[in-house]
Write a protein that holds these residues in place. Structure first.
Motif, PDB file in Angstrom:
ATOM      1  N   PRO A   1       0.719  -4.196  -3.505  1.00 22.53           N
ATOM      2  CA  PRO A   1      -0.274  -3.597  -1.649  1.00 22.53           C
ATOM      3  C   PRO A   1      -1.859  -4.780  -1.805  1.00 22.53           C
ATOM      4  O   PRO A   1      -2.233  -4.845  -2.935  1.00 22.53           O
ATOM      5  CB  PRO A   1      -0.517  -2.411  -2.632  1.00 22.53           C
ATOM      6  CG  PRO A   1       0.278  -2.218  -3.509  1.00 22.53           C
ATOM      7  CD  PRO A   1       1.102  -3.222  -4.287  1.00 22.53           C
TER       8      PRO A   1
ATOM      9  N   MET B   1      -4.257   2.550  -5.621  1.00 18.40           N
ATOM     10  CA  MET B   1      -3.166   2.117  -6.093  1.00 18.40           C
ATOM     11  C   MET B   1      -2.506   2.990  -6.596  1.00 18.40           C
ATOM     12  O   MET B   1      -1.024   3.406  -6.090  1.00 18.40           O
ATOM     13  CB  MET B   1      -3.028   1.192  -6.912  1.00 18.40           C
ATOM     14  CG  MET B   1      -3.246  -0.349  -6.289  1.00 18.40           C
ATOM     15  SD  MET B   1      -2.994  -1.116  -5.365  1.00 18.40           S
ATOM     16  CE  MET B   1      -3.791  -2.662  -5.099  1.00 18.40           C
TER      17      MET B   1
ATOM     18  N   ASN C   1       1.307   4.821  -4.871  1.00 17.14           N
ATOM     19  CA  ASN C   1       2.337   4.983  -5.227  1.00 17.14           C
ATOM     20  C   ASN C   1       2.883   6.663  -5.956  1.00 17.14           C
ATOM     21  O   ASN C   1       4.301   6.480  -5.932  1.00 17.14           O
ATOM     22  CB  ASN C   1       2.146   3.588  -6.274  1.00 17.14           C
ATOM     23  CG  ASN C   1       2.583   2.539  -5.989  1.00 17.14           C
ATOM     24  OD1 ASN C   1       2.604   2.541  -4.120  1.00 17.14           O
ATOM     25  ND2 ASN C   1       1.593   1.364  -6.029  1.00 17.14           N
TER      26      ASN C   1
ATOM     27  N   LEU D   1      -6.082   0.270   2.302  1.00 13.84           N
ATOM     28  CA  LEU D   1      -4.103  -0.261   1.550  1.00 13.84           C
ATOM     29  C   LEU D   1      -3.620  -0.116   2.489  1.00 13.84           C
ATOM     30  O   LEU D   1      -3.326   0.525   3.029  1.00 13.84           O
ATOM     31  CB  LEU D   1      -3.922   0.260   0.817  1.00 13.84           C
ATOM     32  CG  LEU D   1      -4.867   1.124  -0.828  1.00 13.84           C
ATOM     33  CD1 LEU D   1      -3.828   2.305  -1.894  1.00 13.84           C
ATOM     34  CD2 LEU D   1      -5.197  -0.201  -1.250  1.00 13.84           C
ATOM     35  N   ARG D   2      -2.518  -1.429   2.391  1.00 11.36           N
ATOM     36  CA  ARG D   2      -1.730  -1.648   3.366  1.00 11.36           C
ATOM     37  C   ARG D   2      -0.366  -1.786   2.368  1.00 11.36           C
ATOM     38  O   ARG D   2      -0.909  -2.883   1.567  1.00 11.36           O
ATOM     39  CB  ARG D   2      -2.090  -3.024   4.236  1.00 11.36           C
ATOM     40  CG  ARG D   2      -0.597  -3.343   5.589  1.00 11.36           C
ATOM     41  CD  ARG D   2      -1.237  -3.907   5.942  1.00 11.36           C
ATOM     42  NE  ARG D   2      -1.438  -5.433   5.800  1.00 11.36           N
ATOM     43  CZ  ARG D   2      -1.681  -6.340   6.613  1.00 11.36           C
ATOM     44  NH1 ARG D   2      -2.527  -6.171   7.569  1.00 11.36           N
ATOM     45  NH2 ARG D   2      -1.728  -7.714   6.357  1.00 11.36           N
ATOM     46  N   GLN D   3       0.604  -1.511   3.014  1.00 15.65           N
ATOM     47  CA  GLN D   3       1.987  -1.825   1.572  1.00 15.65           C
ATOM     48  C   GLN D   3       2.455  -3.031   2.122  1.00 15.65           C
ATOM     49  O   GLN D   3       2.485  -3.629   3.242  1.00 15.65           O
ATOM     50  CB  GLN D   3       2.970  -0.700   2.330  1.00 15.65           C
ATOM     51  CG  GLN D   3       2.993   0.047   2.277  1.00 15.65           C
ATOM     52  CD  GLN D   3       2.426   0.926   0.426  1.00 15.65           C
ATOM     53  OE1 GLN D   3       3.297   0.969  -0.178  1.00 15.65           O
ATOM     54  NE2 GLN D   3       1.930   2.577   1.026  1.00 15.65           N
TER      55      GLN D   3
ATOM     56  N   GLU E   1      -4.459   4.653   4.416  1.00 19.42           N
ATOM     57  CA  GLU E   1      -3.260   3.534   4.233  1.00 19.42           C
ATOM     58  C   GLU E   1      -3.657   3.122   5.898  1.00 19.42           C
ATOM     59  O   GLU E   1      -3.640   4.198   7.020  1.00 19.42           O
ATOM     60  CB  GLU E   1      -2.070   4.333   4.016  1.00 19.42           C
ATOM     61  CG  GLU E   1      -2.176   4.350   2.356  1.00 19.42           C
ATOM     62  CD  GLU E   1      -0.451   5.015   2.047  1.00 19.42           C
ATOM     63  OE1 GLU E   1       0.540   4.806   2.497  1.00 19.42           O
ATOM     64  OE2 GLU E   1      -1.088   5.948   1.566  1.00 19.42           O
TER      65      GLU E   1
END
Length: 180
Positions: free
Chosen positions: A20, A133, A137, A14-16, A88
């Motif tokens: 996302p 996800m 978060n 994941l990338r912010q 991440e």
């Protein structure tokens, strides 16, 4: 006699952003889109292999978080077992892509699911993506809407896919207890 499975590891990376983004890689061989993953080197742990392979295939340093699950499937070379972690990545790559990878795309979850070439990877990401996800978060649950306009969608599997023999499943369970 059942073949020993090929062991591999990778990440749901994941990338912010808002929303996302999830990494999918396009392989040169076969021109397929897949999740970043690769085979374990001799003596390497699955978690270490996942981190190394994801960095090689996406070009990004990653922070490895919780284990998300295992995907087992049949390939031409025999059974393959892939362990996935939530990861991440930063916004900018730190190295060039390995030569087996043609491109990396960062997509919202629903688009990433649709982009994947293999039905079993689509089904896996559709199941664990919302959990990844939510974990990213810091939430117990999150409503991550995947574009369901195209549903119902048949998840395709390899036509020669066979259920795993009991002995192979037991060997995989034993290996997982030692490796994870």
């Amino acid at each position: 006699m059942a073949r020993t499975p090929v062991l591999a590891a990778g990440g749901i990376v994941l990338r912010q952003a808002e929303p996302p983004l999830v990494a999918v890689v396009r392989l040169r061989k076969g021109n397929e889109w897949c999740l970043p993953k690769g085979k374990l080197d001799h003596g390497e742990t699955p978690r270490a292999a996942a981190e190394r392979e994801v960095m090689e295939e996406t070009g990004h340093d990653v922070a490895v978080h919780e284990f998300l699950g295992t995907l087992a499937y049949e390939t031409r070379g025999g059974p393959k077992v892939v362990h996935y972690w939530r990861m991440e990545a930063g916004h900018t790559p730190v190295r060039e892509l390995m030569r087996d990878v043609k491109a990396v795309d960062w997509l919202p979850l629903g688009e990433a699911v649709e982009r994947l070439s293999r039905g079993y990877e689509r089904a896996f990401l559709q199941q664990v993506g919302p959990m990844a996800m939510a974990a990213a978060n810091g939430l117990a649950q999150v409503d991550v809407s995947i574009d369901r306009a195209a549903e119902p969608r048949r998840v395709e599997t390899s036509r020669d896919f066979q259920p795993w023999p009991r002995s192979l499943m037991q060997r995989m369970r034993d290996w997982l207890r030692r490796a994870v």
